[in-house]
Write an enzyme that holds these catalytic residues in place. Sequence first.
Site, short mmCIF file in Angstrom:
data_model
loop_
_atom_site.label_atom_id
_atom_site.label_comp_id
_atom_site.label_asym_id
_atom_site.label_seq_id
_atom_site.Cartn_x
_atom_site.Cartn_y
_atom_site.Cartn_z
N ASP A 103 0.84 -1.20 0.00
CA ASP A 103 0.00 0.00 0.00
C ASP A 103 0.88 1.26 0.00
OD1 ASP A 103 -2.32 1.46 0.02
OD2 ASP A 103 -3.05 0.69 1.95
N GLU A 114 2.87 6.82 -2.59
CA GLU A 114 2.65 8.03 -3.38
C GLU A 114 3.03 9.31 -2.62
OE1 GLU A 114 -0.73 5.04 -3.72
OE2 GLU A 114 -0.02 6.37 -2.13
N ASP A 128 -8.64 3.66 -3.40
CA ASP A 128 -9.78 3.92 -2.52
C ASP A 128 -10.97 4.51 -3.28
OD1 ASP A 128 -8.09 3.01 -0.60
OD2 ASP A 128 -7.75 4.95 0.35
#
Length: 743
Positions: A438, A441, A504
């Site tokens: 995950d 970024e 998401d």
Amino acid sequence: MKFTDGFWQLRPGVTALYGQEAYDIAKERSADGDALVITAPTSVIAKRGDTLNRAVLTVTLSSPIEGVVRVRIAHHVGHAWHGGFELPGAGTGRGCVSVTHEGGVLTTGGLTARIAPGAPWSLAFEVNGKRVTGSGAKAQGYVQLADGADVAHGVAGNARTGLGAPSSHTYVHEQLDLGVGELIYGLGERFGPLVKNGQTVDIWNADGGTSSEQAYKNVPFYLSNRGYGVLVNDPGHVSFEIGSEAVERVQFSTAGEVLEYFVIAGPTPKDVLTRYTALSGRPPIVPAWSYGLWLSTSFTTDYDEATVTSFIDEMAARELPVSVFHFDCFWMREFNWCDFEWDPRTFPDPDGMLARLHDKDLRVCVWINPYIGQRSPLFAEAASLGYLVKRPDGSVWQWDLWQAGMGLVDFTNPDATLWYQGHLRRLVDQGVDCFKTDFGERIPLEVSWADGSDPSRMHNLYTQLYNKAVHDVLVEARGEGDAVLFARSATAGGQSMPVHWGGDNTSTFESMAETLRGGLSLAFSGFAFWSHDIGGFEGTPDAGVYKRWTAFGLLGSHSRFHGSNSYRVPWAFDEEAVEVTRVFTHLKMQLMPYLFQTGVDAASTGIPLARPMQLEFPDDPSVAYLDRQYMLGPSILVAPVFSPSGDVEFYLPAGTWTSLLTGEEVQGGGWRRENHGFTSLPLYVRSGAVIPWGARHDRPDYDYLDGLTLRVFPGGSGTTTVAVTTPDGRSESFTVDLAEVTK
């Protein structure tokens, strides 16, 4: 980034110098072999005195791989360039160069670049003798910005957190012609319209969800329906104006003194993707077990081994095959992310639990990220060893967004990478089969990297180092064919470390549709494998959304039930959701000989499993804007239902199409409106297709040749050959006479 004010004027504070002519053209040697080197003064040279006090652009054309032309535009060639992407397919000496009184020509495969001598500046690109695009007057520019210059530069990335793209005083841009009816696709996983014409797109990784213009996976590569593609070879911030500033052109600009891009030949979209992935990297074959259903704890729900076991046992009792169980963040103790230790309060016997899950024939995935919270016992260790990214003053970079006081592992430091991998190896030895990588970024700019990397370059490129560190551990432990990630962030080349999921989203039909647009855009960007959170991540879907999304999610390469604050087991919604899950998991398991072979083919061609219609039917203008349906492999059309009523509108290209679910035959070449119950959706097989059909519906990793059926669909002629590869690598080919149609 918009530098101009309309067609004639520049914006306040902007100075632009354009390559005005090819003053001289020379054949020289470069790292790619023979090259054309062009001196392009920023004014037409009419007399000797015009050469004084004059900037020039040095433009170099070469070919690193057949069918690809590299173009480098440099203002000051001695200026430090932070470099491009790692390009594993780049070679040397792929182009044939000639210079005559008519100009310079570089030919590589079916692609030709022609530079005309003198003024005006004219660089043309031809595919198989047909001009597809080019660079004309005011296309190649060196731009200088005064302090406070009024440029229309939307802040890319998370501006609130100080992670927006950096500004610069100098930029280089190129503008390539955008023809009448020409459409542009790609540029990463973008959730807006699939056709990028009219958009400004900033290549800058950000954690912005799926309902915004920000993207987790930014790829400075686009594909044109005119038979070519373009990769801007810069891992930093690249700003694209796709017919939005100069409506007749695609502009791309980068900060600094140098811009480098590649023109990639078709003529078909598949040809472009095959060449692009040959240059930038192709995916490996991913394990057959990974195609099965992934069931998750979800994010903030309460769970322990008893909860996990109850879910798995109930899925089995209801004949809902699960291949992978995923433990999300709270497998570790709160505030400790990441310490790579099972929370002992909830999981007192992790070794035993993992063994018991394996005894149920499950693989196990655990969540990780590249951050170390300051409460983690590993924080002090990593900081003392110099393994965390530092500020320019030498202190550890930290912030409180996501994890309190978290630091960032510096993967440019080989020792830090080995240290991080050591913790993963310990988990693999314990019984963990794969990792959900995950984040990746939110990478700051006001830092110093161990290897001296330019921070503006490392922002997008960090995800590559992070995912590679994890993927390498799995390849080392499991072997190339058994290694798989579940990654969120990526950039160009990230397709070589699958699988990626869409990030998401929200639990609505609208978010389901934008999720599909993101996946199709990513497919146009060279990524063969893709997944998403079935039902949406944020919020809890109503039963209708959940059931429609389940059908959609199980008709892709990889399928995962996951959410934020609610469990996503189907009986939590209604009993019909159980039936929907059973129907489509069983269907996917029987499609495994077809899906797995398509994945095997992707490893050698780069062509994705879930395909935009434009990729499979490039000569049908009716598919040009379609983004609510797709092809699953070469033969199966999927039109997800995005409405509570079950109404769905979709397009069938010309030919005979057969419903995979009912056997009904319909003629294509137009639009259809249908209404479907929850256990159905438009799922059509194209004319003359042969689908290898598996004998089992309880698991994805079985011997596909045992009990195999070849389902032959009407509308074809002649013969066709179908390959079937089993999970253990055995392969057989079958030649089918399409005249002998059976269903």
